[in-house]
Design a protein around this motif. Structure first.
Motif, short mmCIF file in Angstrom:
data_model
loop_
_atom_site.label_atom_id
_atom_site.label_comp_id
_atom_site.label_asym_id
_atom_site.label_seq_id
_atom_site.Cartn_x
_atom_site.Cartn_y
_atom_site.Cartn_z
N HIS A 1 25.67 49.69 48.47
CA HIS A 1 25.47 48.96 47.21
C HIS A 1 26.76 49.00 46.38
CE1 HIS A 1 22.72 48.34 43.42
NE2 HIS A 1 23.45 47.29 43.70
N TYR A 2 27.40 50.17 46.38
CA TYR A 2 28.68 50.30 45.66
C TYR A 2 29.72 49.32 46.23
CZ TYR A 2 33.07 52.02 43.88
OH TYR A 2 34.30 52.10 43.26
N THR A 3 29.89 49.38 47.55
CA THR A 3 30.93 48.57 48.19
C THR A 3 30.67 47.08 47.97
OG1 THR A 3 31.14 50.27 49.85
CG2 THR A 3 32.10 48.15 50.39
N GLN A 4 29.43 46.67 48.15
CA GLN A 4 29.12 45.25 47.98
C GLN A 4 29.32 44.80 46.53
OE1 GLN A 4 25.18 44.95 49.83
NE2 GLN A 4 26.15 43.96 51.59
N THR A 5 28.96 45.65 45.59
CA THR A 5 29.11 45.31 44.17
C THR A 5 30.59 45.22 43.80
OG1 THR A 5 27.03 46.41 43.62
CG2 THR A 5 28.59 46.07 41.81
N PHE A 6 31.36 46.21 44.22
CA PHE A 6 32.78 46.27 43.86
C PHE A 6 33.56 45.15 44.55
CE2 PHE A 6 37.02 48.53 44.18
CZ PHE A 6 37.30 48.46 42.82
N VAL B 1 30.83 51.08 38.11
CA VAL B 1 30.08 50.58 39.27
C VAL B 1 29.31 51.75 39.90
CG1 VAL B 1 30.20 49.44 41.51
CG2 VAL B 1 31.79 48.78 39.69
N ARG B 2 29.98 52.88 39.99
CA ARG B 2 29.36 54.07 40.57
C ARG B 2 28.12 54.48 39.76
NH1 ARG B 2 29.67 56.24 45.04
NH2 ARG B 2 31.73 55.41 45.46
N ILE C 1 31.70 45.89 34.66
CA ILE C 1 30.78 46.39 35.68
C ILE C 1 30.75 45.45 36.89
CG2 ILE C 1 28.37 46.94 36.19
CD1 ILE C 1 28.32 47.71 33.07
N HIS C 2 30.68 44.16 36.63
CA HIS C 2 30.47 43.21 37.72
C HIS C 2 31.74 42.52 38.21
CE1 HIS C 2 26.29 43.94 36.92
NE2 HIS C 2 26.49 43.65 35.65
N GLY C 3 32.87 42.83 37.58
CA GLY C 3 34.11 42.21 38.01
C GLY C 3 34.05 40.71 37.86
N SER C 4 34.59 39.99 38.84
CA SER C 4 34.70 38.54 38.71
C SER C 4 33.45 37.81 39.19
CB SER C 4 35.89 38.06 39.54
OG SER C 4 35.67 38.47 40.88
N ALA D 1 19.30 45.77 36.92
CA ALA D 1 19.63 47.18 37.15
C ALA D 1 20.63 47.66 36.09
CB ALA D 1 20.20 47.36 38.55
N ASP D 2 21.65 46.86 35.85
CA ASP D 2 22.69 47.19 34.87
C ASP D 2 22.08 47.48 33.48
OD1 ASP D 2 24.69 47.02 32.91
OD2 ASP D 2 25.33 45.00 33.46
N ILE D 3 21.22 46.57 33.03
CA ILE D 3 20.73 46.72 31.66
C ILE D 3 19.79 47.92 31.52
CG2 ILE D 3 21.08 44.28 31.14
CD1 ILE D 3 18.22 43.72 31.49
#
Ligand code: ADP
Length: 456
Positions: A70-75, A87-88, A427-430, A439-441
């Motif tokens: 999930h970390y790798t895909q998000t980043f 992100v972590r 958090i979400h980059g580009s 999830a973020d909120i």
């Protein structure tokens, strides 16, 4: 009127309400200011997809996943533009946030799924329609206490600074000025600026032009928080990163009416009936490809596996029969009939489906690089829905640290100011993965509430 409380939360969407509940759980009295006549923000309009890896639901379905993936895909899905520590925090606390919501009484379905641009089956779906489950859960918690007060129709205008700290909020209600003093601090949870066409055009660095574009968002997503935060020295980052979806209603920009239930079992075709992209790709990739098609227009094509009788509902609580009756979706007993109904060349549509079905048999990757498959498209009747690009999320915003404290241009904490949700950047980059916003909120709303209660 004047009030005094411990924590003031600006914004009654998913982030603000998570912060309010969390601040209260950590011992604070809270006042929530919401400029609209009701709570809910974009969460209420959303399909409800909540990404969390390491969930027992995934294990039960035999889905392999990990917090690390999930970390790798998000980043990487955000072109490595996100802040690694944030992100972590997001991925590590996503499943605990599901459990937190459950502890508050929220119900999720057993099945997890892959949401549009989510890249992996880790989206948890609430058991009640759209995002209502989140807001109802917070509302019930708020109803059960005297120590969280919600002021609707109350628009925050300015942060009050006293002795170098954020000490309250100047706002305007239906009956005039409202001043709220905060013993501990203020949580900014005002959301993004997806409906503010002036700001979109001013900041846009992601797209050819956004002039006149529509949005999936609620009308309060005007970017007020950015202005208030900037006035007290907050650092704003990534404002040029604006997320579009390829699945807006052509008339309204809304996600409502979308007939897809998940990404595995549908294709997109253009006005010629041809596929043009990996429909399991990132949201920006799909939208850019769509912009190259005639009139930036696509048809979502599905069979009836998800709608055996047509009375079944889509992710937005609308039944397929109702959509067909209203002319918002089209139906054909065969692919040829569907092609005639939507005026695309039948031989192209048939060929597109045949090639998709071949790839579904082997699991791909197909000619477009698609690897997400589940079933073939073969069960008549067949359905089509028209869709166009629409603004969905603004990834940039106020810079925060892992405690959801707002930072200034030198990286120093602005004392008494916290932020969570779409108003934040980093958090979400580009490019935000589908399912990561809810999830973020919840994750950062919860942290912001805790930090504000602790006067961190
Ligand atoms: P998030 O997903 O980060 O919670 P939303 O857009 O869903 O963001 O929610 C933000 C909420 O904040 C909305 O309900 C919006 O109406 C509210 N809001 C925005 N600006 C203000 C403001 N100036 N004062 C009070 N509420 C605001």
């Amino acid at each position: 009127v004047e009030y005094t409380t411990d924590v003031v939360v600006i914004g009654g969407g998913g982030a603000g309400l998570a912060a309010a509940v969390s601040a209260h759980q950590n011992g604070a009295k809270v006042i929530v200011l919401e400029k609209m006549p009701r709570l809910g923000g974009n969460t209420i309009l959303s399909g409800g997809a909540f990404n969390a890896a390491g969930s027992p639901r995934q294990v039960a379905q035999g889905i392999e996943d990990s917090v690390e993936l999930h970390y790798t895909q998000t980043f990487e899905g955000g072109d490595e533009q996100g802040t690694p520590e944030l992100v972590r925090i997001l991925v590590e606390n996503a499943y605990p946030a599901v459990e937190w919501l459950e502890s508050l009484g929220m119900k999720f379905n057993d099945e997890v799924f892959t949401v549009l641009g989510g890249l992996w089956p880790r989206a948890h779906r609430p058991s009640t329609p759209l995002g209502t489950g989140f807001i109802d859960t917070y509302q019930e918690y708020i109803n059960a206490t005297d120590d969280i007060e919600v002021l609707l129709d109350t628009e925050a205008l300015e942060l009050i600074v006293a002795d170098g700290k954020i000490a309250g909020v100047m706002a305007k209600g239906l009956k005039g000025d409202v001043i709220v003093h905060a013993n501990n601090g203020v949580v900014l949870a005002t959301g993004g600026f997806a409906v503010n066409n002036e700001l979109l055009e001013a900041y846009n660095q992601s797209w050819p032009s956004l002039a006149g574009i529509k949005s999936t968002n609620h009308p309060g997503a005007t970017g007020d928080g950015l202005v208030m935060a900037e006035a007290v020295g907050a650092n704003l980052i990534g404002l040029g990163d604006i997320q579009l979806l390829p699945l807006g209603d052509p008339n309204t920009g809304s996600l409502a009416g979308n007939i897809e239930k998940g990404v595995e079992n549908r294709i997109f075709v253009n006005k010629s009936g041809d596929r043009f992209v990996d429909e399991g790709a990132r949201r920006d990739v799909m939208t850019l490809a769509l912009m190259e098609q005639q009139d930036s227009f696509l048809w979502v094509i599905i069979d009836s596996s998800d709608y055996p009788t047509g009375d079944e509902k889509n992710n937005f609580n609308e039944s397929m029969n109702e959509l067909v009756e209203q002319g918002r979706a089209f139906k054909g007993d065969t692919l040829e009939e569907l092609a005639a109904a939507i005026d695309v060349p039948a031989e192209n549509l048939v060929k597109a489906v045949e090639e998709f079905n071949k790839a579904a048999e082997t699991g791909g990757p197909d000619a477009f690089g698609r690897t997400l498959f589940e079933r073939k498209i073969e069960q008549g009747p067949f359905y089509a829905g028209a869709r166009m690009p629409t603004v969905h999320h603004t990834m940039g915003g106020v810079e925060i640290n892992t405690y959801a404290q707002v930072l200034d241009g030198n990286g120093a904490v602005i004392s008494g100011l916290y932020a969570a949700g779409e108003v934040t950047g980093g958090i979400h980059g580009s490019n935000r993965l589908g399912g990561n916003a809810l999830a973020d909120i919840a994750v950062f709303g919860r942290i912001a509430g805790e930090s504000a209660a602790a006067k961190k």
